[in-house]
Design a protein around this motif. Sequence first.
Motif, PDB file in Angstrom:
ATOM      1  N   GLN A 101       0.812  -1.213   0.000  1.00 23.86           N
ATOM      2  CA  GLN A 101       0.000   0.000   0.000  1.00 23.86           C
ATOM      3  C   GLN A 101       0.848   1.267   0.000  1.00 23.86           C
ATOM      4  OE1 GLN A 101      -2.411   1.014   3.370  1.00 23.86           O
ATOM      5  NE2 GLN A 101      -1.125  -0.088   4.826  1.00 23.86           N
ATOM      6  N   LYS A 103       3.027   1.743  -2.164  1.00 20.66           N
ATOM      7  CA  LYS A 103       3.107   2.057  -3.592  1.00 20.66           C
ATOM      8  C   LYS A 103       1.822   2.725  -4.062  1.00 20.66           C
ATOM      9  CE  LYS A 103       6.918  -0.429  -3.706  1.00 20.66           C
ATOM     10  NZ  LYS A 103       8.270   0.196  -3.792  1.00 20.66           N
ATOM     11  N   SER A 104       0.695   2.200  -3.590  1.00 22.21           N
ATOM     12  CA  SER A 104      -0.614   2.753  -3.920  1.00 22.21           C
ATOM     13  C   SER A 104      -1.628   2.193  -2.931  1.00 22.21           C
ATOM     14  CB  SER A 104      -1.039   2.380  -5.346  1.00 22.21           C
ATOM     15  OG  SER A 104      -2.397   2.710  -5.563  1.00 22.21           O
ATOM     16  N   LEU A 138      -3.086  -1.226 -12.712  1.00 19.18           N
ATOM     17  CA  LEU A 138      -2.326  -0.720 -11.566  1.00 19.18           C
ATOM     18  C   LEU A 138      -0.926  -1.318 -11.544  1.00 19.18           C
ATOM     19  CD1 LEU A 138      -2.090   0.685  -8.744  1.00 19.18           C
ATOM     20  CD2 LEU A 138      -3.101  -1.406  -7.781  1.00 19.18           C
ATOM     21  N   ASP A 324      -5.984   9.276  -4.777  1.00 22.84           N
ATOM     22  CA  ASP A 324      -5.537   9.460  -6.150  1.00 22.84           C
ATOM     23  C   ASP A 324      -6.597   8.900  -7.093  1.00 22.84           C
ATOM     24  OD1 ASP A 324      -4.648   6.599  -7.185  1.00 22.84           O
ATOM     25  OD2 ASP A 324      -3.894   6.795  -5.136  1.00 22.84           O
ATOM     26  N   THR A 327      -6.893   4.901  -7.395  1.00 17.10           N
ATOM     27  CA  THR A 327      -7.557   4.273  -6.254  1.00 17.10           C
ATOM     28  C   THR A 327      -9.045   4.581  -6.265  1.00 17.10           C
ATOM     29  OG1 THR A 327      -5.517   4.483  -4.960  1.00 17.10           O
ATOM     30  CG2 THR A 327      -7.525   4.012  -3.742  1.00 17.10           C
TER      31      THR A 327
END
Length: 358
Positions: A101, A103-104, A138, A324, A327
């Motif tokens: 998470q 990372k994103s 992703l 973002d 997400t």
Amino acid sequence: MKRRSFLAGAGTAALAAASMPAPAIAQGASRQLKMVTTWPKNYPGLGTSAERLATRIHEMTEGKIDIKVFAAGELVPALESFDAVSSGAADIYHGAEYYWQGKSKAYNFFTAVPYGMTANEINGWIYHGGGQQLWDNLAKGFNIKPFMAANTGVQLSGWYRNEINSLDDLKGLKIRMPGLGGEVMRRLGAAAVTLPGPDIFPALQNRTIDAAEWVAPWNDMAFGFYRIAKFYYWPGFHEPGSSLAAGFNLKVWESFTPQQQAVVRAACAAENDYTLAEYTHHNGRALKTLVEQHGVQMRKFPADVLAGFKKASREVLEDAAASDPVTAEIYASFREALEISEEWTRIGDEGFVEARRN
């Protein structure tokens, strides 16, 4: 995926391989790949699932893809598995996507989120609701091709040295809980940390943490948490159906022949199905052993604590979605799929279980 569809997929790949010219890579010697995992070596369920996946792929390609599995810490530390595969230092990882998470925030949705999807529901979203395409988009940014490759089913809320009688008892509590579940705990005043599996018992033993969530009875008993913390809390709010992943370095994935890619898809789907059945079987046996032989005290969270978890979970998920655009898009798809499936889950699965119980 059921056994019939798994065999059909494997049979289709074999038929295609027989009817097409074999490329040079398939005709030559075995290709050696490295898989790194976030699990201890030979750990029941998690570690053995990674080994089984490697064996499936080896056998289904008749040895043309040979995968050596490295447990956490053997080649890289557990939580560096993603970076190793992304960079090409390793070829495949086997782990939980919410570990990434950093990372994103979107990665959480491909393992489990608080008050999210059950194992059946996340399978539906990934396989049929557009989840795989979003996940691919992703992961492509990190040079990875991901697949569901295991599922532990619903998880419990973990082991506590002391009873939790109100939300106030969470304030200042030091607990091992990763992902967005950990963020929920932080919102309620606890100090949540992410630790790889092998580090949890020493942290409990040394009182670095007061409580720990890991998986469910089978895996929790294997780590011996009951020797330190006797209160085992349910229900699990944070991981209702934890999907685990095999992530392939994208260049490695693209170098596979179409037949080999079909084999990998089939092997991952078969392992996803097999592991969920494995956990369903062993968790019931382990729970009985924990209570009857080790004196574990099962505790259900009080209503106000569960209500606090739910309110904080809603806030955490909305904040993650706002982090973002990627997400946000994944969260919107996840919510839509959950809203479609949850009523069927209520009158189908829950309705039957209630009727059976009564």
